[in-house]
Design a protein around this motif. Structure first.
Motif, short mmCIF file in Angstrom:
data_model
loop_
_atom_site.label_atom_id
_atom_site.label_comp_id
_atom_site.label_asym_id
_atom_site.label_seq_id
_atom_site.Cartn_x
_atom_site.Cartn_y
_atom_site.Cartn_z
N LEU A 86 -16.20 10.41 6.20
CA LEU A 86 -15.16 10.81 5.27
C LEU A 86 -14.90 9.72 4.23
O LEU A 86 -14.71 8.55 4.56
CB LEU A 86 -13.85 11.09 6.03
CG LEU A 86 -13.68 12.51 6.57
CD1 LEU A 86 -14.74 12.83 7.62
CD2 LEU A 86 -12.29 12.70 7.15
N HIS A 87 -14.88 10.15 2.97
CA HIS A 87 -14.66 9.23 1.86
C HIS A 87 -13.22 8.74 1.83
O HIS A 87 -12.31 9.32 2.43
CB HIS A 87 -15.01 9.90 0.53
CG HIS A 87 -14.15 11.10 0.20
ND1 HIS A 87 -12.86 11.00 -0.24
CD2 HIS A 87 -14.44 12.44 0.22
CE1 HIS A 87 -12.36 12.20 -0.47
NE2 HIS A 87 -13.29 13.10 -0.19
N GLY A 88 -12.99 7.66 1.10
CA GLY A 88 -11.65 7.14 0.89
C GLY A 88 -10.92 7.92 -0.19
O GLY A 88 -11.46 8.84 -0.82
N SER A 89 -9.67 7.54 -0.43
CA SER A 89 -8.87 8.21 -1.47
C SER A 89 -9.49 7.94 -2.84
O SER A 89 -10.05 6.87 -3.09
CB SER A 89 -7.44 7.69 -1.44
OG SER A 89 -6.84 7.94 -0.18
N ASN A 90 -9.39 8.94 -3.73
CA ASN A 90 -9.94 8.85 -5.09
C ASN A 90 -11.44 8.63 -5.07
O ASN A 90 -11.98 7.85 -5.87
CB ASN A 90 -9.25 7.73 -5.88
CG ASN A 90 -7.76 7.93 -6.02
OD1 ASN A 90 -7.32 8.92 -6.59
ND2 ASN A 90 -6.98 7.02 -5.46
N SER A 91 -12.12 9.30 -4.18
CA SER A 91 -13.56 9.13 -4.05
C SER A 91 -14.23 10.48 -3.80
O SER A 91 -13.58 11.53 -3.86
CB SER A 91 -13.85 8.14 -2.90
OG SER A 91 -15.23 7.80 -2.87
N THR A 92 -15.52 10.44 -3.53
CA THR A 92 -16.32 11.65 -3.35
C THR A 92 -17.30 11.46 -2.19
O THR A 92 -17.56 10.33 -1.76
CB THR A 92 -17.15 11.96 -4.61
OG1 THR A 92 -18.11 10.91 -4.80
CG2 THR A 92 -16.26 12.09 -5.84
#
Length: 328
Positions: free
Chosen positions: A80-86
């Motif tokens: 799972l990506h971090g916040s504000n990411s893809t």
């Protein structure tokens, strides 16, 4: 009834693949669905982008199937990506697809529900990003698992979840609320054990927001100089209590009886909570001076986030931890 899912090749070529029996079954993990050891995954080797129906929406997940997975149902690691990411950015950071090619597991990198300036954010229950009326990301993660199991790709007893930063917080809460869905979790710079709760002038994990009932094995990684999710606590409202409080709470939840501390390398120490029923150990690697980064990951993909250690590989350590665990 089987669903036909559009599969978008990352090179831009649009294909259509019919995945037999792909509709998420929503059976409890380990019940009603035994993965066939001789099943053939309906996905081609390499990286594919799937559109999966979830909660009335079309959701996105990037899946990497290694050639070494062969024809048997393989282990799955959610990334799972971090916040504000893809998802693509997360695979660049973690490089879990490279580890998958070597070890023979499938990686699925889902995309969060909430659009943000530079990507997407997870709708994590009990936090500031828990937006009323927003898509249910916990249901989406279960739909990703069900889809890949039903497509003949994944052994449902060998499903694991890793996540970076906001993705680590999402993985943590998913385990709190769905302890039998995953055999182990590996949050990187993001372990939580429920929402922050004011206690005696400080903050601690709120037991009402993380009560899994079943033990969940945890391996986690934290830098003491993390500028985003501070090691000692504080920071944004969703964070609050520190990394040690989170791991100690999971050790309590998992019923661990002993703890051993050891030095792994010059700047890395390990706190290993042991004697936990169901092999549900809690293992925390602490990197002195480490930043908001993925140990052994792509250092260039963490601009301004601090030091990325090369003294350990989060991928190698988490995979060794995962390999020893199955859902019951």
């Amino acid at each position: 009834m089987p669903r036909t899912l559009p599969v978008l090749a990352l090179a831009g070529l649009v294909l259509t693949a019919s995945l037999a029996a792909v509709a998420p079954a929503h059976a409890a993990p380990g019940q009603g669905r035994a993965p066939s050891p001789a099943s053939t995954c309906a996905l081609d080797d390499g990286r594919t982008t799937l559109t999966i129906p979830s909660g009335g929406l079309d959701r996105t997940v990037v899946v990497h199937v290694p050639e070494s997975a062969g024809t048997r149902a393989a282990p799955l690691v959610l990334d799972l990506h971090g916040s504000n990411s893809t998802p693509a950015e997360q695979l660049t950071r973690s490089q879990l697809d490279r580890t998958a090619d070597r070890e023979g597991f499938i990686v699925a990198a889902p995309q969060g529900a909430l659009p943000a300036a530079a990507g997407f954010v997870w709708n994590v229950p009990n936090t500031a990003t828990d937006v009323a009326g927003a898509p249910d990301d916990e249901a989406f993660l279960q739909d990703v698992i069900d889809t890949l199991v039903d497509a003949g790709c994944v052994d449902e007893r060998r499903v694991y979840a890793a996540g970076y930063s906001g993705g680590g917080r999402m993985v943590s809460q998913f385990a709190c609320d769905n302890p039998t869905a995953v055999a182990a979790i590996a949050p990187v710079a993001g372990l939580r054990a429920g929402a922050p709760l004011a206690v005696d002038g400080g903050l601690a994990p709120d037991p009402a927001t993380c009560a899994p009932g079943d033990g969940v094995p945890v391996i986690t990684f934290n830098g003491t100089a993390d500028p985003v999710n501070p090691f000692v606590g504080g920071g944004a409202a969703y964070w609050g209590y520190g990394a040690l409080a989170a791991s100690e709470r999971w050790a309590d939840l998992n019923g661990c009886h002993t703890v051993k501390e050891s030095r792994v390398s010059e700047n890395v120490t390990l706190t290993d909570h042991r004697g936990c029923p169901g092999n549900a150990a809690v293992r925390q690697y602490v990197i002195a001076g480490g930043g908001h980064t993925w140990p052994g990951g792509n250092a260039a993909a963490f601009p301004g986030a601090g030091v990325t250690t090369t003294e350990i590989s989060a991928n190698d350590l988490m995979w060794d931890f995962f390999e020893q665990r199955r859902t019951r």
